[in-house]
Motif scaffolding. Structure first.
Motif, PDB file in Angstrom:
ATOM      1  N   MET A   1       0.818  -1.208   0.000  1.00  0.00           N
ATOM      2  CA  MET A   1       0.000   0.000   0.000  1.00  0.00           C
ATOM      3  C   MET A   1       0.851   1.256   0.000  1.00  0.00           C
ATOM      4  O   MET A   1       0.550   2.215  -0.694  1.00  0.00           O
ATOM      5  CB  MET A   1      -0.908   0.015   1.245  1.00  0.00           C
ATOM      6  N   ALA A   2       1.920   1.188   0.804  1.00  0.00           N
ATOM      7  CA  ALA A   2       2.755   2.381   0.960  1.00  0.00           C
ATOM      8  C   ALA A   2       3.309   2.849  -0.388  1.00  0.00           C
ATOM      9  O   ALA A   2       3.499   4.032  -0.604  1.00  0.00           O
ATOM     10  CB  ALA A   2       3.887   2.099   1.924  1.00  0.00           C
ATOM     11  N   ALA A   3       3.553   1.895  -1.260  1.00  0.00           N
ATOM     12  CA  ALA A   3       4.119   2.230  -2.562  1.00  0.00           C
ATOM     13  C   ALA A   3       3.193   3.143  -3.354  1.00  0.00           C
ATOM     14  O   ALA A   3       3.629   3.865  -4.237  1.00  0.00           O
ATOM     15  CB  ALA A   3       4.393   0.951  -3.344  1.00  0.00           C
ATOM     16  N   LEU A   4       1.918   3.100  -3.025  1.00  0.00           N
ATOM     17  CA  LEU A   4       0.927   3.927  -3.711  1.00  0.00           C
ATOM     18  C   LEU A   4       1.338   5.390  -3.794  1.00  0.00           C
ATOM     19  O   LEU A   4       1.144   6.036  -4.820  1.00  0.00           O
ATOM     20  CB  LEU A   4      -0.393   3.859  -2.928  1.00  0.00           C
ATOM     21  N   ALA A   5       1.888   5.856  -2.692  1.00  0.00           N
ATOM     22  CA  ALA A   5       2.189   7.283  -2.589  1.00  0.00           C
ATOM     23  C   ALA A   5       3.055   7.780  -3.744  1.00  0.00           C
ATOM     24  O   ALA A   5       2.859   8.881  -4.245  1.00  0.00           O
ATOM     25  CB  ALA A   5       2.857   7.580  -1.259  1.00  0.00           C
ATOM     26  N   THR A   6       4.008   6.971  -4.158  1.00  0.00           N
ATOM     27  CA  THR A   6       4.934   7.422  -5.203  1.00  0.00           C
ATOM     28  C   THR A   6       4.231   7.636  -6.542  1.00  0.00           C
ATOM     29  O   THR A   6       4.728   8.364  -7.391  1.00  0.00           O
ATOM     30  CB  THR A   6       6.078   6.416  -5.384  1.00  0.00           C
ATOM     31  N   HIS A   7       3.096   6.972  -6.732  1.00  0.00           N
ATOM     32  CA  HIS A   7       2.392   7.152  -8.006  1.00  0.00           C
ATOM     33  C   HIS A   7       1.395   8.301  -7.978  1.00  0.00           C
ATOM     34  O   HIS A   7       0.742   8.588  -8.959  1.00  0.00           O
ATOM     35  CB  HIS A   7       1.645   5.859  -8.381  1.00  0.00           C
ATOM     36  N   LEU A   8       1.277   8.897  -6.831  1.00  0.00           N
ATOM     37  CA  LEU A   8       0.303   9.968  -6.690  1.00  0.00           C
ATOM     38  C   LEU A   8       0.868  11.297  -7.157  1.00  0.00           C
ATOM     39  O   LEU A   8       2.058  11.531  -7.057  1.00  0.00           O
ATOM     40  CB  LEU A   8      -0.058  10.142  -5.213  1.00  0.00           C
ATOM     41  N   SER A   9      -0.006  12.123  -7.604  1.00  0.00           N
ATOM     42  CA  SER A   9       0.465  13.472  -7.869  1.00  0.00           C
ATOM     43  C   SER A   9       0.165  14.320  -6.642  1.00  0.00           C
ATOM     44  O   SER A   9      -0.807  14.086  -5.933  1.00  0.00           O
ATOM     45  CB  SER A   9      -0.218  14.052  -9.106  1.00  0.00           C
ATOM     46  N   ILE A  10       1.038  15.289  -6.428  1.00  0.00           N
ATOM     47  CA  ILE A  10       0.880  16.188  -5.281  1.00  0.00           C
ATOM     48  C   ILE A  10      -0.480  16.896  -5.368  1.00  0.00           C
ATOM     49  O   ILE A  10      -1.151  17.111  -4.366  1.00  0.00           O
ATOM     50  CB  ILE A  10       2.033  17.231  -5.289  1.00  0.00           C
ATOM     51  N   LYS A  11      -0.862  17.194  -6.605  1.00  0.00           N
ATOM     52  CA  LYS A  11      -2.127  17.901  -6.829  1.00  0.00           C
ATOM     53  C   LYS A  11      -3.305  17.108  -6.268  1.00  0.00           C
ATOM     54  O   LYS A  11      -4.245  17.681  -5.700  1.00  0.00           O
ATOM     55  CB  LYS A  11      -2.302  18.085  -8.338  1.00  0.00           C
ATOM     56  N   GLU A  12      -3.219  15.798  -6.448  1.00  0.00           N
ATOM     57  CA  GLU A  12      -4.295  14.932  -5.970  1.00  0.00           C
ATOM     58  C   GLU A  12      -4.407  14.996  -4.444  1.00  0.00           C
ATOM     59  O   GLU A  12      -5.501  15.034  -3.887  1.00  0.00           O
ATOM     60  CB  GLU A  12      -3.982  13.501  -6.406  1.00  0.00           C
ATOM     61  N   ILE A  13      -3.259  15.038  -3.780  1.00  0.00           N
ATOM     62  CA  ILE A  13      -3.276  15.084  -2.311  1.00  0.00           C
ATOM     63  C   ILE A  13      -3.881  16.406  -1.836  1.00  0.00           C
ATOM     64  O   ILE A  13      -4.679  16.438  -0.914  1.00  0.00           O
ATOM     65  CB  ILE A  13      -1.850  14.882  -1.743  1.00  0.00           C
ATOM     66  N   TRP A  14      -3.505  17.468  -2.528  1.00  0.00           N
ATOM     67  CA  TRP A  14      -4.098  18.783  -2.186  1.00  0.00           C
ATOM     68  C   TRP A  14      -5.626  18.703  -2.292  1.00  0.00           C
ATOM     69  O   TRP A  14      -6.340  19.264  -1.461  1.00  0.00           O
ATOM     70  CB  TRP A  14      -3.593  19.879  -3.131  1.00  0.00           C
ATOM     71  N   SER A  15      -6.121  18.004  -3.319  1.00  0.00           N
ATOM     72  CA  SER A  15      -7.580  17.941  -3.497  1.00  0.00           C
ATOM     73  C   SER A  15      -8.239  17.166  -2.353  1.00  0.00           C
ATOM     74  O   SER A  15      -9.354  17.468  -1.959  1.00  0.00           O
ATOM     75  CB  SER A  15      -7.941  17.349  -4.863  1.00  0.00           C
ATOM     76  N   TRP A  16      -7.525  16.197  -1.784  1.00  0.00           N
ATOM     77  CA  TRP A  16      -8.083  15.489  -0.623  1.00  0.00           C
ATOM     78  C   TRP A  16      -8.172  16.443   0.566  1.00  0.00           C
ATOM     79  O   TRP A  16      -9.127  16.420   1.331  1.00  0.00           O
ATOM     80  CB  TRP A  16      -7.204  14.303  -0.202  1.00  0.00           C
ATOM     81  N   LEU A  17      -7.148  17.264   0.705  1.00  0.00           N
ATOM     82  CA  LEU A  17      -7.111  18.177   1.856  1.00  0.00           C
ATOM     83  C   LEU A  17      -8.193  19.251   1.757  1.00  0.00           C
ATOM     84  O   LEU A  17      -8.631  19.807   2.760  1.00  0.00           O
ATOM     85  CB  LEU A  17      -5.727  18.821   1.993  1.00  0.00           C
ATOM     86  N   GLU A  18      -8.607  19.512   0.503  1.00  0.00           N
ATOM     87  CA  GLU A  18      -9.684  20.503   0.334  1.00  0.00           C
ATOM     88  C   GLU A  18     -10.997  20.014   0.927  1.00  0.00           C
ATOM     89  O   GLU A  18     -11.938  20.786   1.113  1.00  0.00           O
ATOM     90  CB  GLU A  18      -9.855  20.850  -1.149  1.00  0.00           C
ATOM     91  N   ASP A  19     -11.065  18.717   1.206  1.00  0.00           N
ATOM     92  CA  ASP A  19     -12.272  18.162   1.829  1.00  0.00           C
ATOM     93  C   ASP A  19     -12.172  18.106   3.351  1.00  0.00           C
ATOM     94  O   ASP A  19     -13.088  17.626   4.012  1.00  0.00           O
ATOM     95  CB  ASP A  19     -12.532  16.737   1.309  1.00  0.00           C
ATOM     96  N   VAL A  20     -11.042  18.549   3.904  1.00  0.00           N
ATOM     97  CA  VAL A  20     -10.885  18.512   5.367  1.00  0.00           C
ATOM     98  C   VAL A  20     -11.378  19.839   5.948  1.00  0.00           C
ATOM     99  O   VAL A  20     -10.778  20.883   5.706  1.00  0.00           O
ATOM    100  CB  VAL A  20      -9.409  18.284   5.777  1.00  0.00           C
ATOM    101  N   PRO A  21     -12.500  19.810   6.687  1.00  0.00           N
ATOM    102  CA  PRO A  21     -13.024  21.075   7.213  1.00  0.00           C
ATOM    103  C   PRO A  21     -12.262  21.559   8.440  1.00  0.00           C
ATOM    104  O   PRO A  21     -11.657  20.761   9.158  1.00  0.00           O
ATOM    105  CB  PRO A  21     -14.469  20.731   7.588  1.00  0.00           C
ATOM    106  N   ASP A  22     -12.306  22.856   8.669  1.00  0.00           N
ATOM    107  CA  ASP A  22     -11.784  23.404   9.922  1.00  0.00           C
ATOM    108  C   ASP A  22     -12.729  22.909  11.023  1.00  0.00           C
ATOM    109  O   ASP A  22     -13.947  23.036  10.881  1.00  0.00           O
ATOM    110  CB  ASP A  22     -11.801  24.938   9.847  1.00  0.00           C
ATOM    111  N   PRO A  23     -12.199  22.344  12.102  1.00  0.00           N
ATOM    112  CA  PRO A  23     -13.087  21.775  13.120  1.00  0.00           C
ATOM    113  C   PRO A  23     -13.977  22.807  13.831  1.00  0.00           C
ATOM    114  O   PRO A  23     -15.063  22.458  14.290  1.00  0.00           O
ATOM    115  CB  PRO A  23     -12.134  21.104  14.112  1.00  0.00           C
ATOM    116  N   GLU A  24     -13.520  24.051  13.903  1.00  0.00           N
ATOM    117  CA  GLU A  24     -14.318  25.074  14.586  1.00  0.00           C
ATOM    118  C   GLU A  24     -15.293  25.759  13.630  1.00  0.00           C
ATOM    119  O   GLU A  24     -16.358  26.200  14.019  1.00  0.00           O
ATOM    120  CB  GLU A  24     -13.396  26.153  15.193  1.00  0.00           C
ATOM    121  N   ILE A  25     -14.858  25.918  12.377  1.00  0.00           N
ATOM    122  CA  ILE A  25     -15.689  26.604  11.381  1.00  0.00           C
ATOM    123  C   ILE A  25     -15.831  25.666  10.173  1.00  0.00           C
ATOM    124  O   ILE A  25     -15.123  25.800   9.183  1.00  0.00           O
ATOM    125  CB  ILE A  25     -15.043  27.944  10.943  1.00  0.00           C
ATOM    126  N   PRO A  26     -16.731  24.689  10.279  1.00  0.00           N
ATOM    127  CA  PRO A  26     -16.761  23.602   9.285  1.00  0.00           C
ATOM    128  C   PRO A  26     -17.139  24.009   7.867  1.00  0.00           C
ATOM    129  O   PRO A  26     -17.026  23.194   6.958  1.00  0.00           O
ATOM    130  CB  PRO A  26     -17.791  22.620   9.864  1.00  0.00           C
TER     131      PRO A  26
END
Lengths: 166, 247
Positions: A1-26
């Motif tokens: 599974m860990a090997a997955l990371a190397t095939h990812l684009s950084i852009k894709e990871i940023w898009s995952w983070l765009e779904d992480v809400p601020d816990p105080e201001i969701p």
């Protein structure tokens, strides 16, 4: 599974983070808040560099945990969260889209470039997020969370939060 | 510890924040008005956050494997390096506020200067903290003026607080070789700014700075007033009685 990371684009990871809400201001994400400073790969590990909003903000630990979980959810095992203090976070990094969302949520967005310089004792006119009037007054520079000030609208008479410039 | 002045300096900055933060946090739920209750809790939170950065740095540079928590909860009173001002008891709201103002008026320019310190790690903690200290100074300045130039009762209390606490303000500026090694030249500027700023604010607040007050000092080298031991007994109780307890 860990090997997955190397095939990812950084852009894709940023898009995952765009779904992480601020816990105080969701309504806004941690990316829109401007606290994610960098995403990189270190071997098989994903390294996310985060900067704290306020040094004592209790949400900081929750945010780090939420980011880690959001990445692990995509099958990545190796995630590292690094903290970066400088340059210090400023509300000027909050995106335009987030400013609109804050206003719609009932929190007046921060004025740009108006961070407190100490002992100014001047208050910028902040627009009421409920009725749009600029006839408002500051009740206290300290509010329900470290990042908010407490205001009152003198037209619609409602109290509201202002995401203070920092 | 004296081998590395930055360790000692970080302890001073961190202990100032820790002791003041702990004292201020005791107001939570007891302030005279709700807005002040929230403000006091927020200021305390910022100071505890800053403590974590400074004591974290001190522990790391010291190299004995002590964390910020270890330094906060497992040192005894003589090992604390905070100035005497911040350990003075909360007493009434006027004394709490005067203590805060006398501290903020030094803390803000000090952090501003430290943002350009030669040691990058000191500089980045200062750069982060100075933005918070600006809001602290803004609030304490505002309240000193409003209460000093307020009712007879509030004026009387603020003048009493100034008479009692002014003698602890000198230690903030009394620089030694450790301060000079980390801050560099320019410490004199902070003293000038402090005098200028406080006399301007006290003038506006109709308060009088005591004349020829003897300046007390000792906290920076571990010689404290009685109040600190009492505060530590309360703050450290859990880790002393149940070592390593976590939640």
């Amino acid at each position: 599974m860990a090997a997955l990371a190397t095939h990812l684009s950084i852009k894709e990871i940023w898009s995952w983070l765009e779904d992480v809400p601020d816990p105080e201001i969701p309504v806004i994400s941690v990316v829109e808040l401007g606290i994610v400073r960098d995403v990189s790969l270190d071997g098989a590990a994903i390294v996310v560099t985060v900067t704290p909003t306020y040094s004592g903000c209790p949400a900081t630990a929750v945010i780090a945990m939420d980011i880690e979980q959001a990445i692990r959810k995509h099958g990545i095992d190796e995630v590292r969260i690094e903290t970066q203090l400088s340059p210090a976070w400023t509300t000027d990094w909050i995106t335009e889209s987030a400013r609109e969302k804050l206003n719609a949520y009932g929190i007046a967005p921060p004025e740009k470039g108006a961070a407190c310089a100490g002992a100014l004792r001047t208050r910028t006119r902040i627009k009421c997020p409920l009725c749009g009037s600029a006839n408002t007054e500051c009740i206290s520079q300290f509010g329900s969370t470290p990042c908010k000030a407490h205001y009152r609208c003198k037209d619609c008479l409602e109290p509201f939060d202002y995401f203070k410039s920092f | 510890m004296a081998d590395n002045p930055t360790v000692e300096f970080a302890l001073r900055m961190g202990d100032n924040c820790l002791v003041l933060g702990q004292n201020v946090s005791a107001w939570c739920g007891h302030a005279p008005v709700l807005e002040e209750d929230i403000a006091l809790a927020n200021v305390a939170l910022d100071l505890i956050g800053q403590t974590r950065m400074w004591l974290g740095l001190a522990g790391e540079l010291e190299g004995k494997g002590r964390s910020a928590d270890d330094l906060a909860f497992l040192r005894d009173v003589r090992e604390f390096r905070n100035c005497l001002l911040v350990e003075q008891p909360n007493s009434d709201f006027g004394q709490t506020l005067m203590r805060q103002f006398l501290f903020d008026a030094w803390h803000h320019p000090m952090l501003k200067m430290l943002s350009g310190a030669a040691d990058a790690r000191v500089a980045e903690i200062a750069e982060k903290s100075v933005k918070e200290a600006a809001y602290h100074l803004d609030r304490s300045t505002d309240l000193i003026i409003r209460l000093g130039d307020g009712s007879d009762e509030s004026h009387h209390r603020m003048q009493g607080a100034l008479d009692r606490l002014w003698r602890y303000s000198g230690e903030l500026m009394a620089a030694d070789a450790i301060d000079e090694a980390v801050v560099g030249p320019g410490l004199g500027d902070i003293e000038a700014q402090y005098k200028d700023y406080t006399s301007k604010v006290f003038g506006e607040a109709t308060l009088t700075i005591p004349e020829a007050a003897f300046m007390q000092k000792g906290g920076k080298v571990g010689l404290h007033t009685e109040a600190l031991g009492h505060m530590l007994a309360d703050m450290q109780f859990l880790q002393r009685s149940y070592p390593g307890a976590q939640w």
